[in-house]
Design an enzyme around this catalytic site. Structure first.
Site, PDB file in Angstrom:
ATOM      1  N   SER A   1      27.773-139.582 -24.829  1.00 25.90           N
ATOM      2  CA  SER A   1      27.579-138.137 -24.836  1.00 25.90           C
ATOM      3  C   SER A   1      28.037-137.538 -26.172  1.00 25.90           C
ATOM      4  CB  SER A   1      28.305-137.518 -23.638  1.00 25.90           C
ATOM      5  OG  SER A   1      27.903-136.187 -23.417  1.00 25.90           O
TER       6      SER A   1
ATOM      7  N   ASP B   1      20.080-138.040 -15.388  1.00 25.94           N
ATOM      8  CA  ASP B   1      21.170-137.339 -16.080  1.00 25.94           C
ATOM      9  C   ASP B   1      20.875-135.840 -16.082  1.00 25.94           C
ATOM     10  OD1 ASP B   1      22.902-136.217 -18.022  1.00 25.94           O
ATOM     11  OD2 ASP B   1      22.937-138.080 -19.177  1.00 25.94           O
TER      12      ASP B   1
ATOM     13  N   HIS C   1      24.977-139.281 -15.726  1.00 24.64           N
ATOM     14  CA  HIS C   1      25.730-139.174 -16.986  1.00 24.64           C
ATOM     15  C   HIS C   1      27.131-139.791 -16.880  1.00 24.64           C
ATOM     16  CE1 HIS C   1      25.860-137.258 -20.969  1.00 24.64           C
ATOM     17  NE2 HIS C   1      27.098-136.858 -20.723  1.00 24.64           N
TER      18      HIS C   1
END
Length: 311
Positions: free
Chosen positions: A178, A255, A289
């Site tokens: 991320s 995600d 995620h």
């Protein structure tokens, strides 16, 4: 100490004293305090604390030492974590230690920002300030004194690791998730040849064009968007001219941040395709995620890094 000395003797003695004092100060700055140590996968998962010269505060980082480190020098993979994380998230959830032990690589996972700097507003939101350093060198008040995560990750931390652990300084790579995936990509693209491999899980690929990046860059770098380009992987890829960089990216299809246009991998892939930068992009059905996603494909990434680190 200098009673009865000639001027030349005094100067010589003073020079030695000053050099010794400087050496002591430098060594004290490089000093590590062990926070924890746990036997894991035949090696040791450790956490250390130190005084950071770049960030002007105490910082923690995790380091996994594989069994190989007891007798030989090892390549190093740096892992950069995402928003809200500390060094703990990766070492307790990603399951990286077995793969690192098998392939004989050290893995270093720093914290994601300075902490406890008493900056007004540093704890007001989860996506800016504490836990959200975005791996840039801030240029704006009140952040510019402490929020220098790019310099910390690319310069100070590797020097610290190489000075204290059995590393091969010529063999290092970088990965992340991320915000940390963004960090890994920009570190590799901004430093051609420094990192032998790069990979990322669900990276923020084009921060200039997404809400997370725009908030962070506005606060840390100011309103001039041209200064943001130095920390945007998609922009950096467009001008990359270094050694071949083979990028591995895993992205969960489910995600929530992908669908919210925070990650924008298609923008990076398009530029890399145009520039002939090799990218393996894997859209993984059903994955989100979280670290459950990272755990599922961590070993693939370690193998990717090992291929280039041991070449």
């Amino acid at each position: 100490m200098w009673a009865g000395c000639s001027l030349s003797d005094f100067k010589q003695e003073y020079t030695v004293f000053a050099f010794t004092l400087l050496l002591y100060v430098l060594r004290s700055k490089m000093a590590l305090t062990l926070v924890s140590s746990n036997k894991c996968a035949g090696g040791f998962q450790k956490v250390f604390e130190h005084e950071s010269t770049e960030l002007k505060c105490k910082m923690k980082f995790a380091v996994y030492l594989p069994p190989k480190a007891e007798t030989d020098k090892c390549a190093v993979m740096y892992w950069l974590s995402g928003l809200t994380c500390t060094e703990q998230n990766f070492i307790t959830k990603a399951g990286s230690q077995l793969g690192a032990a098998e392939h004989g690589i050290i893995i270093v996972a720093p914290d994601t920002s300075p902490r406890g700097c008493n900056i007004e507003g540093e704890d007001e939101s989860w996506d800016f300030g504490t836990g959200a350093g975005f791996y840039v060198n801030a240029t704006q008040d009140p952040w510019k004194t402490n929020y220098r995560m790019y310099a910390y990750v690319t310069e100070e931390l590797p020097k610290l690791i190489n000075a204290n652990f059995p590393t091969d300084p010529e063999k290092m790579s970088i990965s992340g998730h991320s915000m940390g995936g963004h960090g890994a990509l920009i570190c590799a693209l901004k430093n051609p040849g420094k990192y032998k491999a790069v990979s990322a899980f669900a990276p923020i690929c084009n921060p200039m064009q997404c809400p997370w990046g725009q908030k962070a860059f506005s606060g840390y770098l100011g309103p001039d968007r041209s200064t943001w380009e130095a920390y945007d992987a998609t922009v950096l890829a467009a001008s990359y001219s270094g050694p071949q960089l083979d990028i591995l990216i895993d992205q969960g299809r489910d995600d929530q941040f992908l669908s919210a246009s925070q990650l924008l991998p298609d923008n990076l892939i398009a530029v890399c395709s145009e520039k002939k930068i090799p990218v393996v992009f894997r859209l993984q059905p059903g994955y989100d995620h979280s670290y459950f996603f990272i755990y599922s494909f961590m070993n693939d990434h370690i193998k990717h890094h090992t291929k280039y680190l041991n070449a």
